[in-house]
Design a protein around this motif. Structure first.
Motif, PDB file in Angstrom:
ATOM      1  N   ALA A  45     -56.244  23.950  -9.934  1.00 30.18           N
ATOM      2  CA  ALA A  45     -55.252  25.008 -10.087  1.00 30.18           C
ATOM      3  C   ALA A  45     -55.272  25.453 -11.547  1.00 30.18           C
ATOM      4  N   VAL A  46     -54.949  26.711 -11.786  1.00 30.52           N
ATOM      5  CA  VAL A  46     -55.129  27.318 -13.105  1.00 30.52           C
ATOM      6  C   VAL A  46     -53.787  27.665 -13.739  1.00 30.52           C
ATOM      7  N   ALA A  47     -53.658  27.393 -15.014  1.00 33.27           N
ATOM      8  CA  ALA A  47     -52.513  27.834 -15.808  1.00 33.27           C
ATOM      9  C   ALA A  47     -53.014  28.762 -16.908  1.00 33.27           C
ATOM     10  N   THR A  48     -52.170  29.698 -17.303  1.00 42.26           N
ATOM     11  CA  THR A  48     -52.517  30.626 -18.378  1.00 42.26           C
ATOM     12  C   THR A  48     -51.417  30.628 -19.433  1.00 42.26           C
ATOM     13  N   GLY A  49     -51.754  31.088 -20.609  1.00 41.50           N
ATOM     14  CA  GLY A  49     -50.762  31.172 -21.671  1.00 41.50           C
ATOM     15  C   GLY A  49     -51.336  31.819 -22.906  1.00 41.50           C
ATOM     16  N   THR A  50     -50.581  31.776 -23.978  1.00 44.69           N
ATOM     17  CA  THR A  50     -51.032  32.284 -25.263  1.00 44.69           C
ATOM     18  C   THR A  50     -50.756  31.234 -26.328  1.00 44.69           C
ATOM     19  N   SER A  51     -51.593  31.232 -27.348  1.00 43.57           N
ATOM     20  CA  SER A  51     -51.390  30.321 -28.472  1.00 43.57           C
ATOM     21  C   SER A  51     -52.140  30.878 -29.677  1.00 43.57           C
ATOM     22  N   GLY A  52     -51.450  30.997 -30.787  1.00 47.16           N
ATOM     23  CA  GLY A  52     -52.085  31.490 -31.997  1.00 47.16           C
ATOM     24  C   GLY A  52     -52.645  32.889 -31.854  1.00 47.16           C
ATOM     25  N   GLY A  53     -52.088  33.678 -30.954  1.00 49.73           N
ATOM     26  CA  GLY A  53     -52.583  35.024 -30.726  1.00 49.73           C
ATOM     27  C   GLY A  53     -53.759  35.101 -29.785  1.00 49.73           C
ATOM     28  N   HIS A  54     -54.176  33.972 -29.213  1.00 54.30           N
ATOM     29  CA  HIS A  54     -55.303  33.920 -28.289  1.00 54.30           C
ATOM     30  C   HIS A  54     -54.785  33.676 -26.871  1.00 54.30           C
ATOM     31  N   ARG A  55     -55.558  34.116 -25.886  1.00 51.81           N
ATOM     32  CA  ARG A  55     -55.216  33.875 -24.491  1.00 51.81           C
ATOM     33  C   ARG A  55     -55.879  32.596 -24.019  1.00 51.81           C
ATOM     34  N   LEU A  56     -55.163  31.830 -23.204  1.00 52.30           N
ATOM     35  CA  LEU A  56     -55.656  30.559 -22.695  1.00 52.30           C
ATOM     36  C   LEU A  56     -55.695  30.573 -21.172  1.00 52.30           C
ATOM     37  N   TYR A  57     -56.763  30.018 -20.618  1.00 61.52           N
ATOM     38  CA  TYR A  57     -56.949  29.833 -19.185  1.00 61.52           C
ATOM     39  C   TYR A  57     -57.483  28.418 -19.026  1.00 61.52           C
ATOM     40  N   HIS A  58     -56.788  27.577 -18.261  1.00 64.12           N
ATOM     41  CA  HIS A  58     -57.181  26.174 -18.233  1.00 64.12           C
ATOM     42  C   HIS A  58     -56.646  25.495 -16.986  1.00 64.12           C
ATOM     43  N   PRO A  59     -57.178  24.328 -16.628  1.00 65.17           N
ATOM     44  CA  PRO A  59     -56.624  23.581 -15.507  1.00 65.17           C
ATOM     45  C   PRO A  59     -55.155  23.252 -15.753  1.00 65.17           C
ATOM     46  N   ALA A  60     -54.342  23.446 -14.731  1.00 69.66           N
ATOM     47  CA  ALA A  60     -52.912  23.196 -14.887  1.00 69.66           C
ATOM     48  C   ALA A  60     -52.627  21.724 -15.155  1.00 69.66           C
ATOM     49  N   ASP A  61     -53.363  20.842 -14.492  1.00 70.13           N
ATOM     50  CA  ASP A  61     -53.161  19.407 -14.645  1.00 70.13           C
ATOM     51  C   ASP A  61     -54.181  18.885 -15.651  1.00 70.13           C
ATOM     52  N   LEU A  62     -53.943  19.166 -16.918  1.00 76.84           N
ATOM     53  CA  LEU A  62     -54.905  18.827 -17.964  1.00 76.84           C
ATOM     54  C   LEU A  62     -55.199  17.333 -17.984  1.00 76.84           C
ATOM     55  N   GLY A  63     -56.484  17.009 -18.012  1.00 77.43           N
ATOM     56  CA  GLY A  63     -56.898  15.627 -18.149  1.00 77.43           C
ATOM     57  C   GLY A  63     -56.798  14.792 -16.888  1.00 77.43           C
ATOM     58  N   ALA A  64     -56.492  15.408 -15.738  1.00 79.46           N
ATOM     59  CA  ALA A  64     -56.391  14.645 -14.490  1.00 79.46           C
ATOM     60  C   ALA A  64     -57.708  13.940 -14.201  1.00 79.46           C
ATOM     61  N   GLY A  65     -57.598  12.695 -13.763  1.00 83.67           N
ATOM     62  CA  GLY A  65     -58.785  11.913 -13.471  1.00 83.67           C
ATOM     63  C   GLY A  65     -59.548  11.476 -14.707  1.00 83.67           C
ATOM     64  N   GLY A  66     -58.934  11.632 -15.862  1.00 80.35           N
ATOM     65  CA  GLY A  66     -59.584  11.224 -17.105  1.00 80.35           C
ATOM     66  C   GLY A  66     -60.586  12.220 -17.643  1.00 80.35           C
ATOM     67  N   LEU A  67     -60.668  13.417 -17.033  1.00 79.16           N
ATOM     68  CA  LEU A  67     -61.632  14.410 -17.498  1.00 79.16           C
ATOM     69  C   LEU A  67     -61.205  15.016 -18.824  1.00 79.16           C
ATOM     70  N   ARG A  68     -62.138  15.065 -19.751  1.00 82.11           N
ATOM     71  CA  ARG A  68     -61.961  15.885 -20.948  1.00 82.11           C
ATOM     72  C   ARG A  68     -62.636  17.227 -20.666  1.00 82.11           C
ATOM     73  N   HIS A  69     -61.900  18.284 -20.758  1.00 85.00           N
ATOM     74  CA  HIS A  69     -62.373  19.590 -20.325  1.00 85.00           C
ATOM     75  C   HIS A  69     -63.282  20.232 -21.371  1.00 85.00           C
ATOM     76  N   PRO A  70     -64.494  20.623 -20.966  1.00 87.97           N
ATOM     77  CA  PRO A  70     -65.332  21.404 -21.882  1.00 87.97           C
ATOM     78  C   PRO A  70     -64.646  22.725 -22.219  1.00 87.97           C
ATOM     79  N   ILE A  71     -65.069  23.328 -23.315  1.00 87.53           N
ATOM     80  CA  ILE A  71     -64.421  24.528 -23.840  1.00 87.53           C
ATOM     81  C   ILE A  71     -65.341  25.734 -23.682  1.00 87.53           C
ATOM     82  N   VAL A  72     -64.748  26.866 -23.331  1.00 84.78           N
ATOM     83  CA  VAL A  72     -65.446  28.154 -23.333  1.00 84.78           C
ATOM     84  C   VAL A  72     -64.664  29.098 -24.229  1.00 84.78           C
ATOM     85  N   THR A  73     -65.330  29.688 -25.237  1.00 89.38           N
ATOM     86  CA  THR A  73     -64.710  30.734 -26.033  1.00 89.38           C
ATOM     87  C   THR A  73     -65.277  32.069 -25.583  1.00 89.38           C
ATOM     88  N   TRP A  74     -64.404  33.024 -25.318  1.00 88.96           N
ATOM     89  CA  TRP A  74     -64.775  34.285 -24.688  1.00 88.96           C
ATOM     90  C   TRP A  74     -64.690  35.466 -25.653  1.00 88.96           C
TER      91      TRP A  74
END
Length: 284
Positions: A45-74
């Protein structure tokens, strides 16, 4: 972090294993199964937001299952914002990537994309942030469209090794690149996947994409989506999403199925009849 809002996107079940009947089909049909697997929304599931003037799109349940999420800069195309790319940005987040998108409408220098990336890396190190310790800052992609495609190359070259793969979509031919946005594919220190469309014959034609591909020194792939125009990556993302997601899963998460699209005898991308002028080199 400010104004962090959550919204759900539809989840879709992943395709099941290839049946015995499919195994008897041609390599071209098998290629389609890999593309189709990654062309649907992923399991997050996806969550969105803003931080530091940038837009964020990321898994809603951050770190579930011990996953460290790779990063994409757009990086956006000229005069575009992240709102022009909802299909792409939400789709990547649904596959477990943390996406940070510059809101700048001119991203060709790459500095905007790099600043967004550095901001998200900083959140991973901030104990007060929900991203703290949840990101894999060693697995980072720079992805961009048109002017932002050039920006993705520049961001990688400016990142000091922080960016580990690049996907320029509809990278403009040299004639369209202003001096201030000039980029060097030959200087890229990481693998790159060039994507464009056969109807994008003015700005990002196959001849230009092939020229860039030939300059890449650290592993590369290229493919032209039949019938796709310059802005087809906008809105839903069109037919680009399957192989784009597969590349990122292969490069950033070591996914074996995704790897088969780009590495093999032959790589299955090369047999997919929805694309043309495909090639790969130097990929492990």
């Amino acid at each position: 972090m400010q104004d962090l809002s959550r919204r759900r996107v539809l989840q879709a079940g992943l395709l099941t294993a290839v049946s015995a009947g499919l195994l008897s089909r041609t390599t071209a049909a098998q290629a389609g199964t890999i593309e189709a697997h990654f062309a649907v929304p992923g399991p997050w599931a996806v969550a969105t937001g803003t931080s530091g003037g940038h837009r964020l799109y990321h898994p809603a349940d951050l770190g579930a299952g011990g996953l460290r999420h790779p990063i994409v800069t757009w990086g956006n195309g000229t005069a575009a914002t992240p709102d022009n790319y909802p299909g792409l940005l939400n789709r990547l987040a649904s596959w477990g990537f943390a996406v940070v998108a510059s809101t700048d409408t001119t991203t060709g220098t790459g500095t905007e994309m790099l600043a967004a990336l550095q901001h998200l890396v900083g959140l991973d190190a901030d104990p007060s942030s929900p991203f703290h310790g949840k990101l894999d800052v060693t697995k980072v992609a720079a992805v961009g469209h048109s002017q932002g495609a050039g920006g993705s190359v520049n961001a990688a070259n400016l990142s000091g090794g922080l960016v580990t793969t690049v996907v320029p979509i509809a990278l403009p031919a040299p004639i369209w690149v202003s001096p201030g946005d000039a980029f060097s594919v030959a200087a890229l220190p990481c693998p790159v996947f060039f994507m464009s469309g056969t109807s994008d014959w003015i700005i990002s034609p196959s001849s230009a994409v092939t020229g860039y591909y030939n300059q890449a020194a650290h592993g590369a792939a290229k493919a032209m989506l039949k019938g796709a125009g310059h802005n087809d990556i906008q809105n839903t993302g069109g037919g680009f999403l399957g192989y784009l997601t597969a590349w990122l899963m292969y490069q950033l998460r070591g996914d074996a199925l995704a790897r088969g699209a780009f590495v093999g005898s032959p790589p299955q991308l090369l047999a997919d009849t929805a694309w043309q002028d495909q090639a790969t080199k130097g990929l492990a």
